[in-house]
Write an enzyme that holds these catalytic residues in place. Structure first.
Site, PDB file in Angstrom:
ATOM      1  N   TYR A 253      12.360 -20.490   8.808  1.00  0.00           N
ATOM      2  CA  TYR A 253      13.117 -19.621   7.911  1.00  0.00           C
ATOM      3  C   TYR A 253      13.383 -18.253   8.539  1.00  0.00           C
ATOM      4  O   TYR A 253      13.920 -17.354   7.873  1.00  0.00           O
ATOM      5  CB  TYR A 253      12.368 -19.433   6.597  1.00  0.00           C
ATOM      6  CG  TYR A 253      12.357 -20.650   5.689  1.00  0.00           C
ATOM      7  CD1 TYR A 253      12.931 -21.846   6.092  1.00  0.00           C
ATOM      8  CD2 TYR A 253      11.766 -20.605   4.445  1.00  0.00           C
ATOM      9  CE1 TYR A 253      12.918 -22.960   5.281  1.00  0.00           C
ATOM     10  CE2 TYR A 253      11.738 -21.713   3.611  1.00  0.00           C
ATOM     11  CZ  TYR A 253      12.317 -22.892   4.030  1.00  0.00           C
ATOM     12  OH  TYR A 253      12.304 -23.992   3.215  1.00  0.00           O
TER      13      TYR A 253
ATOM     14  N   LYS B  77       0.764 -29.054  11.243  1.00  0.00           N
ATOM     15  CA  LYS B  77       1.167 -30.228  12.014  1.00  0.00           C
ATOM     16  C   LYS B  77       0.932 -29.938  13.504  1.00  0.00           C
ATOM     17  O   LYS B  77       1.791 -30.170  14.361  1.00  0.00           O
ATOM     18  CB  LYS B  77       2.637 -30.562  11.728  1.00  0.00           C
ATOM     19  CG  LYS B  77       3.084 -31.941  12.195  1.00  0.00           C
ATOM     20  CD  LYS B  77       2.360 -33.083  11.504  1.00  0.00           C
ATOM     21  CE  LYS B  77       2.932 -34.427  11.987  1.00  0.00           C
ATOM     22  NZ  LYS B  77       2.126 -35.557  11.522  1.00  0.00           N
TER      23      LYS B  77
ATOM     24  N   ASP C 266       1.404 -34.019   6.589  1.00  0.00           N
ATOM     25  CA  ASP C 266       1.869 -35.307   6.074  1.00  0.00           C
ATOM     26  C   ASP C 266       0.747 -36.050   5.363  1.00  0.00           C
ATOM     27  O   ASP C 266       0.967 -36.679   4.322  1.00  0.00           O
ATOM     28  CB  ASP C 266       2.485 -36.155   7.185  1.00  0.00           C
ATOM     29  CG  ASP C 266       1.643 -36.221   8.444  1.00  0.00           C
ATOM     30  OD1 ASP C 266       0.639 -35.495   8.545  1.00  0.00           O
ATOM     31  OD2 ASP C 266       1.985 -37.012   9.349  1.00  0.00           O
TER      32      ASP C 266
ATOM     33  N   ASP D 248       6.490 -27.701  -4.002  1.00  0.00           N
ATOM     34  CA  ASP D 248       7.414 -28.444  -4.864  1.00  0.00           C
ATOM     35  C   ASP D 248       6.874 -29.836  -5.169  1.00  0.00           C
ATOM     36  O   ASP D 248       7.074 -30.359  -6.277  1.00  0.00           O
ATOM     37  CB  ASP D 248       8.791 -28.554  -4.204  1.00  0.00           C
ATOM     38  CG  ASP D 248       9.619 -27.282  -4.359  1.00  0.00           C
ATOM     39  OD1 ASP D 248       9.058 -26.271  -4.809  1.00  0.00           O
ATOM     40  OD2 ASP D 248      10.809 -27.308  -4.012  1.00  0.00           O
TER      41      ASP D 248
END
Length: 329
Positions: free
Chosen positions: A119, A170, A202, A230
């Site tokens: 971002y 990750k 994940d 979310d």
């Protein structure tokens, strides 16, 4: 109370739910409200989604309450977070009484790095066939997030007063960037004697819906925090009940996670709960912990006993729910 609060309703249901939250803040304190505009409608009228005077109002205020922006969201929320020098995004996701939650035992807080990652905005078109996105991770920003996370749990602000946190990453694939993030966060926690555990993002996405009560406070990079919070929203009844805080050293920006909800905008039936809960976080940021808890208790009482908006199976209007919250206050 004499703090100045910038108020930016934005687009869609932001125009309906933010006034409710302002009324709630007005019911518990004597704040000075400075109203400003941003979003799609402002861009259509002026050519810019975030006018200079709006950013200046945010920079001058002690805190900002923001609703939502539509197609111009990236042009609004990222600069606003920058305006308050936010380095952490706080997103609690918990199930409330009276809400049909998929996993009612869920009670987790995401602490998301708020300045870097993908971002950071470094995208390029190198040819007609090739576009690139540069991911930015620094040890300094990662350590600053970790310091905040340690202070957060040391102050007992996590669910059930948890004393540690989970680091999601990750680093097995993104060895340089997520490796740097993980090493910096764990290093700070070790220095401060705060317990941590690690979860690949994940694997976390699989385990959270299965075992949500295994997690309390989760510290994660920018994109991961966006997506995983979310995911958690789906366990507690949807985005309509999730507040958030973008916190800097001196100022904060508080907003519901739900967006503009164009399918119901203008109908007067939007659930104001997430925005009012964001206002509760704003109160706590300004040091009014007791008032923040009063607001949170009032929202929970209305969620449990009604009235409820259609998204929660009721037939009440936004205004009626707001009035019920204020009556409880």
């Amino acid at each position: 109370m004499s703090e100045e609060i910038a108020v930016i309703p934005g687009d869609g249901i932001g125009q309906e739910v933010v006034p409710v939250a302002v009324d709630v803040l007005d019911a518990v304190g004597d704040f000075e409200f400075v109203h400003a505009d941003a979003g799609d409608a402002v861009k259509a009228e002026t050519g810019t989604a975030l006018p200079a005077e709006t950013r200046e109002a945010v920079e001058a205020a002690d805190a900002t309450l923001f609703g939502a922006a539509g197609e111009t969201a990236a042009d609004v929320i990222l600069p606003l977070r920058s305006a308050v020098e936010s380095f952490v995004n706080i997103r609690p996701a918990r199930a409330y009484p009276g809400v049909d939650a998929l996993r009612p035992e869920t009670d987790v807080v995401f602490l998301r790095e708020n300045t870097e990652g993908v971002y950071a905005g470094h995208e390029d078109d190198l040819s007609d066939d090739l576009s690139t996105l540069t991911r930015v991770v620094t040890s300094s920003a990662s350590r600053r997030l970790a310091e905040f996370a340690c202070e957060f749990v040391e102050a007992g602000r996590g669910p059930d007063g948890t004393e540690g946190f989970t680091v999601t990453h990750k680093a097995n694939v993104m060895r340089k960037t997520d490796g740097r993030f993980r090493d910096a966060v764990v290093s700070v926690a070790d220095e401060r004697g705060v317990e941590t555990d690690e979860e690949l993002m994940d694997a976390f996405a699989t385990r959270l819906p299965l075992y949500p009560d295994d997690y309390d406070v989760v510290v994660c990079p920018n994109l991961a925090g966006d997506v995983l919070s979310d995911l958690a929203a789906g366990l507690v009844g949807g985005l309509g009940l999730l507040p958030s805080a973008n916190v800097g050293e001196e100022r904060g920006l508080f907003e519901p996670v739900h967006g503009t909800a164009p399918d119901i905008a203008g109908q007067g039936v939007a659930n104001p709960g997430a925005t009012v809960l964001s206002a509760a976080m704003l109160l706590e940021f300004l040091g009014y912990d007791e008032d923040g808890q009063r607001v949170r208790d009032a929202v929970e009482g209305v969620l449990a006993d009604g009235p409820r908006t259609p998204d929660l199976g009721g037939d009440a209007t936004t205004e009626q729910v707001g009035d019920a919250i204020i009556d409880r206050l």
